[in-house]
Design a protein around this motif. Structure first.
Motif, PDB file in Angstrom:
ATOM      1  N   LYS B  83      37.167  39.392  42.434  1.00  0.00           N
ATOM      2  CA  LYS B  83      36.664  40.561  43.157  1.00  0.00           C
ATOM      3  C   LYS B  83      37.819  41.485  43.574  1.00  0.00           C
ATOM      4  N   VAL B  86      39.225  43.305  40.432  1.00  0.00           N
ATOM      5  CA  VAL B  86      38.361  44.393  39.964  1.00  0.00           C
ATOM      6  C   VAL B  86      38.468  45.597  40.900  1.00  0.00           C
ATOM      7  N   ASN B  87      38.451  45.308  42.196  1.00  0.00           N
ATOM      8  CA  ASN B  87      38.387  46.395  43.170  1.00  0.00           C
ATOM      9  C   ASN B  87      39.741  47.016  43.480  1.00  0.00           C
ATOM     10  N   PHE B  90      42.234  46.952  39.140  1.00  0.00           N
ATOM     11  CA  PHE B  90      41.656  47.737  38.041  1.00  0.00           C
ATOM     12  C   PHE B  90      40.861  48.937  38.564  1.00  0.00           C
ATOM     13  N   LYS B  93      38.040  50.471  36.543  1.00  0.00           N
ATOM     14  CA  LYS B  93      38.286  50.493  35.092  1.00  0.00           C
ATOM     15  C   LYS B  93      38.427  49.031  34.655  1.00  0.00           C
ATOM     16  N   LYS B  94      37.316  48.474  34.162  1.00  0.00           N
ATOM     17  CA  LYS B  94      37.291  47.028  33.934  1.00  0.00           C
ATOM     18  C   LYS B  94      38.285  46.562  32.876  1.00  0.00           C
ATOM     19  N   ASP B  96      39.442  44.314  29.634  1.00  0.00           N
ATOM     20  CA  ASP B  96      38.712  44.027  28.393  1.00  0.00           C
ATOM     21  C   ASP B  96      38.369  42.552  28.272  1.00  0.00           C
ATOM     22  N   CYS B  98      38.568  38.618  30.693  1.00  0.00           N
ATOM     23  CA  CYS B  98      38.987  37.806  31.846  1.00  0.00           C
ATOM     24  C   CYS B  98      39.099  36.364  31.372  1.00  0.00           C
ATOM     25  N   GLY B 124      33.668  37.069  36.642  1.00  0.00           N
ATOM     26  CA  GLY B 124      34.083  38.079  35.670  1.00  0.00           C
ATOM     27  C   GLY B 124      32.890  38.575  34.858  1.00  0.00           C
ATOM     28  N   GLU B 127      30.609  40.793  36.682  1.00  0.00           N
ATOM     29  CA  GLU B 127      31.214  42.136  36.721  1.00  0.00           C
ATOM     30  C   GLU B 127      31.106  42.869  35.387  1.00  0.00           C
ATOM     31  N   ILE B 129      32.580  41.829  32.553  1.00  0.00           N
ATOM     32  CA  ILE B 129      33.796  41.627  31.760  1.00  0.00           C
ATOM     33  C   ILE B 129      33.596  40.418  30.838  1.00  0.00           C
ATOM     34  N   SER B 131      34.261  37.090  29.522  1.00  0.00           N
ATOM     35  CA  SER B 131      35.035  36.116  30.296  1.00  0.00           C
ATOM     36  C   SER B 131      34.986  34.729  29.680  1.00  0.00           C
TER      37      SER B 131
END
Lengths: 259, 259
Positions: B83, B86-87, B90, B93-94, B96, B98, B124, B127, B129, B131
């Motif tokens: 978390k 991501v916050n 990134f 902007k996630k 590519d 995880c 992940g 979110e 992503i 993973s």
């Protein structure tokens, strides 16, 4: 003459801690239908998910909060409480039902995965015990659980009567207020939290971060728990702990790995 | 001439902590294929499942352990690390990909639900992503991850090329040793832990309890991760976070609730 049935043995757990009003209300309901044993965390354990305590030992002590109720507090997580109950109290003779909650706050949709309340119920199901997690849409310590009680009793009685399909448990969520339209069997809504971190400075000017977030539901289905709760139904979602995405196996079998 | 692709951005997390050998090995592999950012707990967080930290704030600091690698340590759980990444790193902007691990110890079968390594990968995926969680059947700090590396690279490259089916991630487990026969796509074996608690006395003669247990697999299927690992295959299980037991919904709809 109807045959006299023996009273079922019921394990009660939660994640808000043994002194929470939610568990007191849950105890009051299930005492009407069975012999109750309570094993709950000695303090709040919200958001602990399926955490277990392996790096340090646990404390586990008898307490007497409510007359005639066998109660134990545990220093660990909600899942630890279930493991201790099964191993130390029931000693392999499984209870007939495990109920968790009533949680102060909803555990619908993706919250099922972060919730200590639901993880305790999942652990009960892994142990082969018919298990139910209950949660109310009210975080307050003064939350009114009165309107939940007849539903808790009715759902618990149905689970005791029918059992549950193998390797499943129930996630039951209650809206606030007493205008409930009934019970709706649902699926978990496809929603998530958009997290944010509140950045602050400690007295030594070092930064620290507090998790906050906004619940984002992009699932417009009328068969979801989110929809049911928004429309004044009690939501009941059957939950499983086989996390295999079976539909993805054929897809992955088409891949070629360069090893 | 093949078009030059930009290098993917890869988030690396784990649950054994930022100094664990497993994450060092994972970093070494994914550095070959992308730009790496590491966010990992500042100490061991095994068995934390999908716990998040809500009752207290988090610390989150840059560290420099390995030359040229952007690394952060976090005082929270593995899920908190994702978390925060991501916050705060990134910023929406996630990444590519995880990757989580490599865990010291298997996360096959029901272990997926207790594992901080796997829960970080699940977060992940929540979110959005692609993973993957990686785990090795060796708890030792001196564990040899050498034989895992070509598989980690091959699986990561396939995920980057194909993506993953919606709302799924991969749970990859490695046997010990270098006689691996290849990769097997599997389902989660139906197994559980038979827990026991080691009861001891502290220096003040008060009891404390330490969780132990025995892994019990009653699933004889040859399509399971347990079977694959016992037969020297790398197991790959697609994992989902929709916990709805969809097959149980029609069953519950036949029940009558007395409310």
């Amino acid at each position: 003459m109807k045959k006299q049935q023996s009273r079922p043995n019921i394990l009660v757990v939660n994640d808000d801690g043994i002194t929470a009003p939610g568990i007191k209300n849950l105890i009051e309901v299930v005492q009407e239908i069975g012999n109750v044993v309570v094993v709950a965390p000695d303090g709040p354990q919200s958001g602990m998910g399926h955490a277990i305590t392996i790096g340090k030992p646990l404390r586990f002590d008898r307490v007497d909060l409510y007359p005639g109720v066998e109660m134990y507090k545990c220093s660990g997580t909600p899942v630890d409480c279930v493991k201790l109950a099964v191993n130390k109290i029931f000693k392999g003779k499984k209870p007939d039902l495990c109920v968790s909650g009533v949680n102060h706050g909803l555990n619908n949709s993706i919250n099922v995965i972060y919730s200590g309340t639901m993880s305790a119920a999942v652990e009960g199901a892994i142990e082969g015990i018919p298990s139910i997690g209950f949660s109310l849409d009210d975080f307050s310590q003064e939350a009114d659980f009165g309107h939940c009680k007849k539903f808790i009793k009715a759902i618990s009685l149905q689970v005791l009567e029918h059992g549950l399909p193998p390797a499943t448990l129930l996630n039951v969520n209650f809206p606030k207020g007493d205008n409930l339209k009934g019970i709706k069997i649902c699926r978990q809504a496809n929603a998530k939290w958009a997290e944010e971190f509140d950045e602050r400075k400690d007295p030594y000017e070092r930064p620290y971060y507090w998790l906050t977030g906004v619940f984002q539901n992009n699932d417009k289905g009328e068969d979801t728990d989110v929809w049911a709760l928004e429309n004044d139904f009690v939501s009941v979602v059957p939950v499983q702990f086989d996390l295999t995405a079976h539909h993805a196996i054929p897809v992955l079998n088409t891949w070629t790995f360069d090893v």
